[in-house]
Design a protein around this motif. Sequence first.
Motif, PDB file in Angstrom:
ATOM      1  N   HIS A  63       0.932  -1.072   0.354  1.00 35.94           N
ATOM      2  CA  HIS A  63       0.273  -0.050  -0.047  1.00 35.94           C
ATOM      3  C   HIS A  63       0.848   1.387   0.234  1.00 35.94           C
ATOM      4  O   HIS A  63       0.322   2.163  -0.466  1.00 35.94           O
ATOM      5  CB  HIS A  63      -0.878  -0.022   0.991  1.00 35.94           C
ATOM      6  N   ASP A  64       1.377   1.508   0.903  1.00 33.69           N
ATOM      7  CA  ASP A  64       3.195   2.337   0.675  1.00 33.69           C
ATOM      8  C   ASP A  64       3.388   2.507  -0.406  1.00 33.69           C
ATOM      9  O   ASP A  64       3.340   4.052  -0.885  1.00 33.69           O
ATOM     10  CB  ASP A  64       3.974   2.508   2.031  1.00 33.69           C
ATOM     11  N   THR A  65       4.320   1.833  -1.474  1.00 32.55           N
ATOM     12  CA  THR A  65       4.020   2.134  -3.039  1.00 32.55           C
ATOM     13  C   THR A  65       2.939   2.673  -3.387  1.00 32.55           C
ATOM     14  O   THR A  65       3.448   3.110  -4.226  1.00 32.55           O
ATOM     15  CB  THR A  65       4.317   0.831  -3.166  1.00 32.55           C
ATOM     16  N   LEU A  66       1.594   1.338  -3.648  1.00 31.26           N
ATOM     17  CA  LEU A  66       1.013   2.073  -3.956  1.00 31.26           C
ATOM     18  C   LEU A  66       0.635   3.852  -3.783  1.00 31.26           C
ATOM     19  O   LEU A  66      -0.184   4.738  -5.087  1.00 31.26           O
ATOM     20  CB  LEU A  66      -0.068   1.435  -3.814  1.00 31.26           C
ATOM     21  N   ASP A  67       0.353   4.090  -2.493  1.00 26.77           N
ATOM     22  CA  ASP A  67       0.042   5.746  -2.064  1.00 26.77           C
ATOM     23  C   ASP A  67       1.088   5.928  -2.931  1.00 26.77           C
ATOM     24  O   ASP A  67       0.872   7.733  -3.374  1.00 26.77           O
ATOM     25  CB  ASP A  67       0.570   5.607  -0.732  1.00 26.77           C
ATOM     26  N   ALA A  68       2.278   6.344  -3.173  1.00 22.81           N
ATOM     27  CA  ALA A  68       2.930   7.313  -3.640  1.00 22.81           C
ATOM     28  C   ALA A  68       3.070   7.134  -5.186  1.00 22.81           C
ATOM     29  O   ALA A  68       3.612   7.824  -5.640  1.00 22.81           O
ATOM     30  CB  ALA A  68       4.856   6.669  -3.046  1.00 22.81           C
ATOM     31  N   LEU A  69       2.871   6.310  -5.823  1.00 24.42           N
ATOM     32  CA  LEU A  69       2.454   6.316  -7.373  1.00 24.42           C
ATOM     33  C   LEU A  69       0.964   7.013  -7.997  1.00 24.42           C
ATOM     34  O   LEU A  69       1.097   7.437  -8.881  1.00 24.42           O
ATOM     35  CB  LEU A  69       2.437   4.512  -7.785  1.00 24.42           C
ATOM     36  N   GLN A  82     -11.285   3.061  -1.259  1.00 26.69           N
ATOM     37  CA  GLN A  82      -9.911   3.324  -1.104  1.00 26.69           C
ATOM     38  C   GLN A  82      -9.567   1.715  -1.137  1.00 26.69           C
ATOM     39  O   GLN A  82      -9.146   1.685  -2.100  1.00 26.69           O
ATOM     40  CB  GLN A  82      -9.640   4.308   0.329  1.00 26.69           C
ATOM     41  N   GLU A  83     -10.657   1.177  -0.485  1.00 23.56           N
ATOM     42  CA  GLU A  83     -10.211  -0.156  -0.511  1.00 23.56           C
ATOM     43  C   GLU A  83     -10.082  -1.009  -2.080  1.00 23.56           C
ATOM     44  O   GLU A  83      -9.596  -1.751  -2.472  1.00 23.56           O
ATOM     45  CB  GLU A  83     -10.560  -1.112   0.299  1.00 23.56           C
ATOM     46  N   LYS A  84     -10.719  -0.866  -2.578  1.00 29.02           N
ATOM     47  CA  LYS A  84     -11.780  -1.081  -4.396  1.00 29.02           C
ATOM     48  C   LYS A  84      -9.869  -0.443  -5.320  1.00 29.02           C
ATOM     49  O   LYS A  84     -10.060  -0.936  -6.222  1.00 29.02           O
ATOM     50  CB  LYS A  84     -12.665  -0.428  -4.388  1.00 29.02           C
ATOM     51  N   LEU A  85      -9.860   0.580  -4.568  1.00 27.75           N
ATOM     52  CA  LEU A  85      -8.410   1.404  -5.792  1.00 27.75           C
ATOM     53  C   LEU A  85      -7.064   0.514  -4.822  1.00 27.75           C
ATOM     54  O   LEU A  85      -6.757   0.696  -5.991  1.00 27.75           O
ATOM     55  CB  LEU A  85      -8.745   3.115  -5.195  1.00 27.75           C
ATOM     56  N   ARG A 268       9.874   6.946  -9.112  1.00 28.87           N
ATOM     57  CA  ARG A 268       8.519   5.989  -8.088  1.00 28.87           C
ATOM     58  C   ARG A 268       8.128   4.387  -9.127  1.00 28.87           C
ATOM     59  O   ARG A 268       8.439   3.582  -8.234  1.00 28.87           O
ATOM     60  CB  ARG A 268       7.795   6.813  -8.377  1.00 28.87           C
ATOM     61  N   ALA A 269       8.863   4.655 -10.477  1.00 33.07           N
ATOM     62  CA  ALA A 269       8.895   3.341 -11.458  1.00 33.07           C
ATOM     63  C   ALA A 269      10.026   2.587 -10.740  1.00 33.07           C
ATOM     64  O   ALA A 269       9.905   1.000 -10.651  1.00 33.07           O
ATOM     65  CB  ALA A 269       8.475   3.446 -12.778  1.00 33.07           C
ATOM     66  N   TRP A 270      10.967   2.917 -10.607  1.00 35.19           N
ATOM     67  CA  TRP A 270      12.327   2.334 -10.076  1.00 35.19           C
ATOM     68  C   TRP A 270      11.893   1.286  -8.589  1.00 35.19           C
ATOM     69  O   TRP A 270      11.997   0.085  -8.898  1.00 35.19           O
ATOM     70  CB  TRP A 270      13.652   2.892 -10.073  1.00 35.19           C
ATOM     71  N   LYS A 271      12.119   2.166  -7.831  1.00 31.19           N
ATOM     72  CA  LYS A 271      11.508   1.434  -6.530  1.00 31.19           C
ATOM     73  C   LYS A 271      10.049   0.221  -6.848  1.00 31.19           C
ATOM     74  O   LYS A 271      10.191  -0.478  -5.875  1.00 31.19           O
ATOM     75  CB  LYS A 271      10.700   2.894  -5.548  1.00 31.19           C
ATOM     76  N   LEU A 272       9.392   0.773  -7.835  1.00 32.08           N
ATOM     77  CA  LEU A 272       8.480  -1.024  -7.624  1.00 32.08           C
ATOM     78  C   LEU A 272       8.944  -1.791  -8.171  1.00 32.08           C
ATOM     79  O   LEU A 272       8.557  -2.933  -7.972  1.00 32.08           O
ATOM     80  CB  LEU A 272       7.253  -0.490  -8.964  1.00 32.08           C
TER      81      LEU A 272
END
Length: 282
Positions: A63-69, A82-85, A268-272
Amino acid sequence: MQRKAYVSGAAVLLAALLAGCTGGPDEGSSPPDSKSGNAGTTAPAAQPGKYRTLPQACTAADHDTLDALLPGIRQSTDERQQEKLYEGEASVTYNTDRRDGCNWKVESTSATDHLFVDFERVVSYDTAVSDDDKAEELYTVRETAADLPEPSPSASASGDDASPSPSDGTGTPAGDGGDEGDGKGDGSGTPSASASPSGTPTALQPRVLDGLGDQAFLDDKLNTGSSTAQQRTVTVVFRTSNVIVTIEYAEQPTASTDTPDSEEMQDRAWKLARELADKLNG
């Protein structure tokens, strides 16, 4: 008086035919297995790939990664929405052990962000070609199609072609003011990275990446042909053994005058990508 044995001509012919049918192969005939040259032997099969299954794409990123992206997720005040997203939308596939993908599209107050993650497990059906070699072949096709520019001498010397700059945890690469990459100074006397005609700083142009799987590259494209806001798409593709992972991260600002920040999106993409590589390695 002793009689002489008499054999008819027909009997002699029959005996000759029978001898020809029961005898061994002529010296000039081919053996049953023309590949090995020896009957009853076969060439050893190429090695199978390391991976037999795939992670679930929709749960591969935390979730933290998705929050950043996808900043719009945190801006949602509806917990169920939010959960659906966070869940994303799974790609249609008929065998999740061979391919699994997931899409996210989230609107925020400043932009619309789209994320696509795809895992592909490559299997070679040629016994002479290993799964890894087949995956490398398919990856090379992808990298060639990206038509990456030659790295500039300055970028190669400084190592900037290897990966995006490390971030300070806020999505902004450490050591810069967050508005770099537009080809202008930051007002403090420190020059920022020069911008190419595509709007991408020269040091952040599409390139091969080091330290990510067995092979990896990053592409960065800015859509400037639309009358609406410019959309930037950062793509990271990497191969680990017989699995090819694709990340497509796109952002389109709400204001037509804004341009998505290349360095921030690449970081962000690199971290993912690193997170997915770790997921594969268990």
